[in-house]
Motif scaffolding. Structure first.
Motif, short mmCIF file in Angstrom:
data_model
loop_
_atom_site.label_atom_id
_atom_site.label_comp_id
_atom_site.label_asym_id
_atom_site.label_seq_id
_atom_site.Cartn_x
_atom_site.Cartn_y
_atom_site.Cartn_z
N ALA A 16 0.84 -1.19 0.00
CA ALA A 16 0.00 0.00 0.00
C ALA A 16 0.88 1.25 0.00
O ALA A 16 1.95 1.25 0.60
CB ALA A 16 -0.92 0.01 1.22
N PRO A 17 0.43 2.33 -0.66
CA PRO A 17 1.23 3.56 -0.73
C PRO A 17 1.55 4.14 0.66
O PRO A 17 2.62 4.68 0.87
CB PRO A 17 0.36 4.53 -1.52
N GLN A 18 0.65 4.01 1.63
CA GLN A 18 0.85 4.56 2.96
C GLN A 18 1.57 3.57 3.88
O GLN A 18 1.74 3.82 5.06
CB GLN A 18 -0.48 5.00 3.58
N GLY A 19 2.00 2.44 3.34
CA GLY A 19 2.66 1.40 4.12
C GLY A 19 1.70 0.26 4.37
O GLY A 19 0.49 0.39 4.24
N SER A 35 6.65 -7.21 7.08
CA SER A 35 7.40 -6.52 6.03
C SER A 35 8.51 -7.40 5.50
O SER A 35 8.95 -8.34 6.17
CB SER A 35 7.99 -5.21 6.56
#
Length: 123
Positions: A16-19, A35
């Motif tokens: 996701a772009p926000q992490g 992660s």
């Protein structure tokens, strides 16, 4: 990455772009945490079933390490081993352990023949 369900259908999960991780539209369950720089990923579905994947040392492989079912309160521990084939490091299953009240998964991993252990060993 893709996750295959019991019927073999693939669910795509992307960074996701926000992490964090985002599943494809329409598939909010399962949820993925962890992660690529960490040591494990956790996959949890809407019924609170959990699967944990841990990175195998010296490889880019993340084999299943444990699976817990919320419905019947079962836990399975999966033990993998790393082996070398030619110049490649491969990961293969070694044990599937279902601990009991008498013994832990760690005890069964150390001594699969111990009384009370429920172990499948891959040879």
């Amino acid at each position: 990455m893709e996750i295959l369900d019991a019927d073999g259908a693939a669910i795509a999960i992307t960074a996701a772009p926000q992490g964090g991780w985002a599943p494809q539209t329409g598939y909010e369950s399962p949820a993925l945490t962890g992660s690529l720089t960490g040591t494990s990923f956790t996959l949890k579905d809407s019924q609170s079933n959990v699967a944990v994947f841990t990175k195998a040392a010296g490889t880019t492989t993340w084999p299943l390490a444990s699976s817990a079912s919320a419905v019947d309160d079962t836990l399975l521990t999966f033990v993998s081993e790393t082996t070398t084939s030619g110049s490649q490091k491969l990961v293969r299953p070694k044990y599937v352990i279902s601990p009991t009240e008498a013994v832990t998964a760690a005890q069964c991993q150390a001594n699969p023949a111990q009384q009370g252990c429920r172990v499948v060993e891959f040879v």
